[in-house]
Design a protein around this motif. Structure first.
Motif, PDB file in Angstrom:
ATOM      1  N   ASN A  20      41.889  64.091 -15.859  1.00 58.61           N
ATOM      2  CA  ASN A  20      42.024  64.093 -14.393  1.00 58.61           C
ATOM      3  C   ASN A  20      40.862  64.750 -13.650  1.00 58.61           C
ATOM      4  OD1 ASN A  20      43.628  63.114 -12.279  1.00 58.61           O
ATOM      5  ND2 ASN A  20      44.517  65.122 -11.891  1.00 58.61           N
ATOM      6  N   VAL A  21      39.642  64.608 -14.188  1.00 59.05           N
ATOM      7  CA  VAL A  21      38.481  65.131 -13.461  1.00 59.05           C
ATOM      8  C   VAL A  21      37.664  64.025 -12.789  1.00 59.05           C
ATOM      9  CG1 VAL A  21      38.169  67.298 -14.710  1.00 59.05           C
ATOM     10  CG2 VAL A  21      37.137  65.203 -15.614  1.00 59.05           C
ATOM     11  N   GLY A  22      38.041  62.750 -13.031  1.00 58.57           N
ATOM     12  CA  GLY A  22      37.367  61.649 -12.335  1.00 58.57           C
ATOM     13  C   GLY A  22      36.439  60.820 -13.196  1.00 58.57           C
ATOM     14  N   LYS A  23      36.653  60.796 -14.514  1.00 59.01           N
ATOM     15  CA  LYS A  23      35.767  60.043 -15.408  1.00 59.01           C
ATOM     16  C   LYS A  23      35.801  58.539 -15.131  1.00 59.01           C
ATOM     17  CE  LYS A  23      37.787  61.744 -19.028  1.00 59.01           C
ATOM     18  NZ  LYS A  23      38.699  62.676 -18.298  1.00 59.01           N
ATOM     19  N   SER A  24      36.997  57.993 -15.013  1.00 61.79           N
ATOM     20  CA  SER A  24      37.115  56.550 -14.789  1.00 61.79           C
ATOM     21  C   SER A  24      36.623  56.151 -13.401  1.00 61.79           C
ATOM     22  CB  SER A  24      38.573  56.101 -14.977  1.00 61.79           C
ATOM     23  OG  SER A  24      38.982  56.311 -16.316  1.00 61.79           O
ATOM     24  N   THR A  25      36.865  56.999 -12.415  1.00 63.92           N
ATOM     25  CA  THR A  25      36.352  56.735 -11.064  1.00 63.92           C
ATOM     26  C   THR A  25      34.827  56.689 -11.080  1.00 63.92           C
ATOM     27  OG1 THR A  25      38.264  57.835 -10.072  1.00 63.92           O
ATOM     28  CG2 THR A  25      36.317  57.556  -8.668  1.00 63.92           C
ATOM     29  N   LEU A  26      34.217  57.622 -11.817  1.00 62.75           N
ATOM     30  CA  LEU A  26      32.759  57.634 -11.940  1.00 62.75           C
ATOM     31  C   LEU A  26      32.265  56.375 -12.642  1.00 62.75           C
ATOM     32  CD1 LEU A  26      30.036  59.119 -11.649  1.00 62.75           C
ATOM     33  CD2 LEU A  26      30.444  60.089 -13.914  1.00 62.75           C
ATOM     34  N   LEU A  27      32.917  55.985 -13.736  1.00 65.29           N
ATOM     35  CA  LEU A  27      32.511  54.773 -14.453  1.00 65.29           C
ATOM     36  C   LEU A  27      32.511  53.566 -13.529  1.00 65.29           C
ATOM     37  CD1 LEU A  27      31.929  53.191 -17.132  1.00 65.29           C
ATOM     38  CD2 LEU A  27      34.386  52.841 -17.259  1.00 65.29           C
ATOM     39  N   ASN A  28      33.599  53.388 -12.785  1.00 63.73           N
ATOM     40  CA  ASN A  28      33.702  52.240 -11.881  1.00 63.73           C
ATOM     41  C   ASN A  28      32.584  52.256 -10.845  1.00 63.73           C
ATOM     42  OD1 ASN A  28      36.010  51.382 -13.229  1.00 63.73           O
ATOM     43  ND2 ASN A  28      37.403  52.390 -11.816  1.00 63.73           N
TER      44      ASN A  28
END
Length: 301
Positions: A20-28
């Motif tokens: 929940n630190v934003g890894k997938s948001t960053l990838l996108n």
């Protein structure tokens, strides 16, 4: 490719951090389109997946990972930790994401694993847009800089794109001279069936809130395209107990209907095609703590 090999750069970049630190948001954001599901719930990402960015003579293969965490109470937790840990092996660069205001034992766990890697590490201090008192950020950045010999430290917001362009440039500079690993039109290594299952699971997580955190998964039973280019998808939502089934279905079937409607809209955008989606809910007792069941559901090494 016509260009000299020395003009072509390609490499792997692992995106790591606690849940929940934003890894997938960053990838996108880095890839420029949504390929990894997101939510505010920890451990939304369960699988290691690749996001592939190709621009002219540059290809970057981003490795999105489940959040590393100390508690391994169930087989699925052990699987996620193995998937995340293996992703920092043989990469050219690591992006370590932390929360702008919080450091906990899971962050320490990630950092200790990164210290065993030979790859340079960029620290991305995410969610700075949520800090009300910006004066607290500088001391925190100074403390973080002393924890490891980071290649660079970026205060950023993966959601809003703050400082991501600067990060892009540093990533490009770190990629070695190499032929492209994937065809230029690839954006992920995952199949359409996998992406469909994940899109449905994302809508379930967002609909259910705190009612049914992680006792469910999605299995695609049918994925076919007819003569009119309509994609027919049949998916089973697996839960662990009978009481959870009624929660997913909702009163009068309304919750399941809403999940299906939301997922269908996302899938039509993702696949650029009309979607016919059918959902069922089944009980599979203890699937999340059964290694054999996990392998049959695609949770493999």
């Amino acid at each position: 490719m016509n260009a000299n090999l020395t003009d072509i750069h390609c490499g792997y970049v692992a995106i790591v951090g606690r849940p929940n630190v934003g890894k997938s948001t960053l990838l996108n954001h880095l890839v420029g389109q949504k390929i990894s599901i997101t939510s505010r719930k920890p451990q939304t990402t369960r699988h290691r997946m690749l996001g592939i960015l190709t621009k002219k003579k540059l290809q970057v293969v981003f490795v999105d990972t489940p959040g590393l965490h100390l508690e391994e109470k169930r087989a699925i937790n052990r699987y996620m930790n193995r998937a995340a840990s293996s992703s920092i092996i043989d990469v050219d660069l690591i992006i370590f994401i932390v929360d702008a205001t919080i450091w906990n034992d899971d962050d320490t766990l990630v950092l200790e694993k990164l210290k065993t890697s030979k790859a340079p590490v960029i620290l991305l201090v995410n969610k700075v847009d949520k800090i009300n008192d910006k004066g607290t950020l500088l001391p925190h950045l100074e403390w973080l800089s002393k924890q490891h010999d980071f290649e660079a430290i970026y205060p950023a917001s993966a959601l809003k794109g703050t400082n991501i362009d600067t990060l892009h440039k540093q990533i490009a500079k770190a990629m070695p001279a190499s032929e492209f690993i994937y065809p230029e039109d690839f954006v992920t290594d995952r199949s359409m069936r996998f992406l469909a299952a994940e899109a449905i699971r994302e809508k379930l997580i967002r609909q259910l809130g705190n009612e049914l955190p992680y006792s469910m998964t999605v299995e695609i039973e049918k994925f076919e395209t007819d003569a009119k280019n309509i994609i027919h998808i049949s998916a089973v939502i697996l839960v662990e107990r009978k009481g959870q089934k009624s929660i997913v279905i909702g009163k009068g079937g309304q919750r399941l209907k809403q999940v299906g409607s939301d997922a269908r809209l996302d899938l039509e955008k993702l696949f650029d095609s009309k979607i016919f989606l059918q959902l069922w809910v089944k009980v599979k007792d203890g699937w999340a703590d059964d290694e054999k069941a996990l392998r049959s559901l695609g949770f493999d090494e």
